[in-house]
Scaffold this active site. Structure first.
Site, PDB file in Angstrom:
ATOM      1  N   GLY A 169       0.833  -1.201   0.000  1.00  0.00           N
ATOM      2  CA  GLY A 169       0.000   0.000   0.000  1.00  0.00           C
ATOM      3  C   GLY A 169       0.863   1.245   0.000  1.00  0.00           C
ATOM      4  O   GLY A 169       0.613   2.214   0.725  1.00  0.00           O
ATOM      5  N   ILE A 222      -0.151   6.559   4.673  1.00  0.00           N
ATOM      6  CA  ILE A 222       0.841   6.072   5.623  1.00  0.00           C
ATOM      7  C   ILE A 222       1.897   5.220   4.933  1.00  0.00           C
ATOM      8  O   ILE A 222       3.090   5.337   5.222  1.00  0.00           O
ATOM      9  CB  ILE A 222       0.147   5.282   6.751  1.00  0.00           C
ATOM     10  CG1 ILE A 222      -0.693   6.220   7.615  1.00  0.00           C
ATOM     11  CG2 ILE A 222       1.175   4.548   7.613  1.00  0.00           C
ATOM     12  CD1 ILE A 222      -1.546   5.523   8.659  1.00  0.00           C
ATOM     13  N   GLY A 223       1.490   4.360   3.999  1.00  0.00           N
ATOM     14  CA  GLY A 223       2.447   3.498   3.309  1.00  0.00           C
ATOM     15  C   GLY A 223       3.483   4.293   2.542  1.00  0.00           C
ATOM     16  O   GLY A 223       4.687   4.005   2.603  1.00  0.00           O
ATOM     17  N   TYR A 277     -14.683  -3.900   9.198  1.00  0.00           N
ATOM     18  CA  TYR A 277     -13.345  -3.287   9.236  1.00  0.00           C
ATOM     19  C   TYR A 277     -12.717  -3.428  10.613  1.00  0.00           C
ATOM     20  O   TYR A 277     -11.569  -3.880  10.734  1.00  0.00           O
ATOM     21  CB  TYR A 277     -13.434  -1.817   8.838  1.00  0.00           C
ATOM     22  CG  TYR A 277     -12.118  -1.092   8.914  1.00  0.00           C
ATOM     23  CD1 TYR A 277     -11.170  -1.229   7.907  1.00  0.00           C
ATOM     24  CD2 TYR A 277     -11.815  -0.264  10.002  1.00  0.00           C
ATOM     25  CE1 TYR A 277      -9.948  -0.577   7.973  1.00  0.00           C
ATOM     26  CE2 TYR A 277     -10.599   0.390  10.081  1.00  0.00           C
ATOM     27  CZ  TYR A 277      -9.672   0.237   9.068  1.00  0.00           C
ATOM     28  OH  TYR A 277      -8.465   0.876   9.146  1.00  0.00           O
TER      29      TYR A 277
END
Length: 361
Positions: A103, A108-109, A247
């Site tokens: 990702g 964030i990735g 989730y």
């Protein structure tokens, strides 16, 4: 009969009152009996008080340990160079030359990749979109003098994605694996209104990717007797989240999986870290204007990643950012049911924001 009732009642008042209602020949035995009863009651009360005190002390101790062990671990790691200067200090020295980030083209990735590159690690970036991968790769190579490689795969396709990754990683000794890829609802919604394809993607990506990619890379880390696996979870694992039920459940899986794996790999000198961010300004939260505005409690992806990477090798579990740590601490003070009710109110509000955004677009 009446006199004996008075005697029994007087036991609750005082031993002196007992004496005034009894003949002399039985006064002493009753006095002894009342003193014995009072002493026994006092002893039982002391035992109960001691039990309550011990349970309370253990509960408080466990709570404080759970919340402050990450901070203590970080402080310990910062002090180690002064007492053990021979230990490897940089991430490159500790874990190896290559980092794999899933990702890696957004949020964030992407910022994890930039931060690891800044610290001198070569990168393998994995994401779904080839064009984005090329753009991020060029951006990082222009900023930092590191080697990069990209792999375009769609984790939603399941098993075939990992076969491709395994082929592409042949010959690369992975020092750090960042399992960041994840899928959220388009916006919070009740279960029956979430498209089935979305639910399958959440299950396949959030559970499948962290599990199967780790399984592919763990053998070489065990063989090298070094390495780090970073699993990006979520603060939503702290309680069930109505309107984000699937989730948050998958993120609880990430928590348990990571903690179990940490114990499995400890003897092989492989670090396993769980990162549990709260809200961060990322593409995943674009349905909410209030989240995307950011603020004291909602950092940018770059700020968050810099802070989270700083904790790598220092603590096995972290929220990644200091204000998120504060939120986590105070949330855990509340009972689980209350946290769930608060979470429900939050997701209801975010759901309305998401529906509003959907109408605009």
């Amino acid at each position: 009969m009446y006199n004996w009732i008075r005697v029994l009642f007087s036991l609750l008042l005082s031993t002196d009152t007992v004496a005034t209602h009894l003949p002399c020949r039985i006064r002493q035995p009753v006095l002894e009996l009342s003193i014995y009863t009072l002493l026994r009651m006092a002893f039982i009360w002391q035992l109960v008080s001691l039990a309550i005190y011990l349970v309370g002390t253990l509960a408080i101790g466990a709570f404080l340990y759970d919340n402050f062990k990450s901070l203590i671990s970080i402080i310990k790691a910062l002090l180690e160079p002064y007492f053990q200067p021979q230990l490897p200090q940089s991430l490159l020295d500790k874990f190896g030359k290559w980092a794999v980030i899933t990702g890696a083209t957004d949020g964030i990735g992407k910022e994890y990749a930039r931060e690891l590159a800044r610290q001198g690690l070569n990168l393998v970036l994995i994401s779904r979109t080839k064009e984005k991968l090329i753009a991020v790769t060029n951006e990082i190579e222009s900023e930092h003098k590191v080697k990069t490689k990209w792999i375009a795969v769609d984790f939603a396709k399941g098993r075939e994605a990992y076969d491709q990754i395994e082929r592409e990683l042949a010959g690369i000794e992975v020092g750090i694996l960042v399992n960041n890829v994840g899928r959220m609802y388009d916006y919070p919604e009740t279960l029956e209104l979430v498209p089935e394809d979305t639910i399958w993607d959440i299950l396949t990506i959030n559970i499948g990717a962290v599990t199967m990619l780790t399984r592919k890379i763990v053998p070489q880390m065990k063989s090298a007797r070094r390495g780090a696996i970073v699993n990006i979870g979520s603060g939503s694992e702290l309680q069930p989240m109505p309107n984000m039920a699937v989730y948050s459940a998958t993120k609880k899986y990430v928590t348990f999986f990571t903690q179990a794996l940490e114990q499995e790999l400890a003897e092989f000198n492989v670090t396993v870290q769980l990162v549990m961010p709260m809200f961060v300004i990322t593409k995943m939260n674009e349905y909410s204007n209030s989240v995307m505005r950011g603020g004291f409690l909602i950092p940018t992806a770059r700020s968050f990643a810099r802070s989270a990477v700083f904790t790598l090798g220092k603590t096995s579990m972290t929220t990644g950012f200091w204000t998120h740590g504060l939120q986590y601490f105070f949330m855990k003070l509340a009972p689980l049911h209350l946290r769930m009710l608060i979470g429900h109110q939050l997701t209801r509000r975010l759901r309305l924001e998401g529906l509003s955004q959907k109408k605009i677009t």
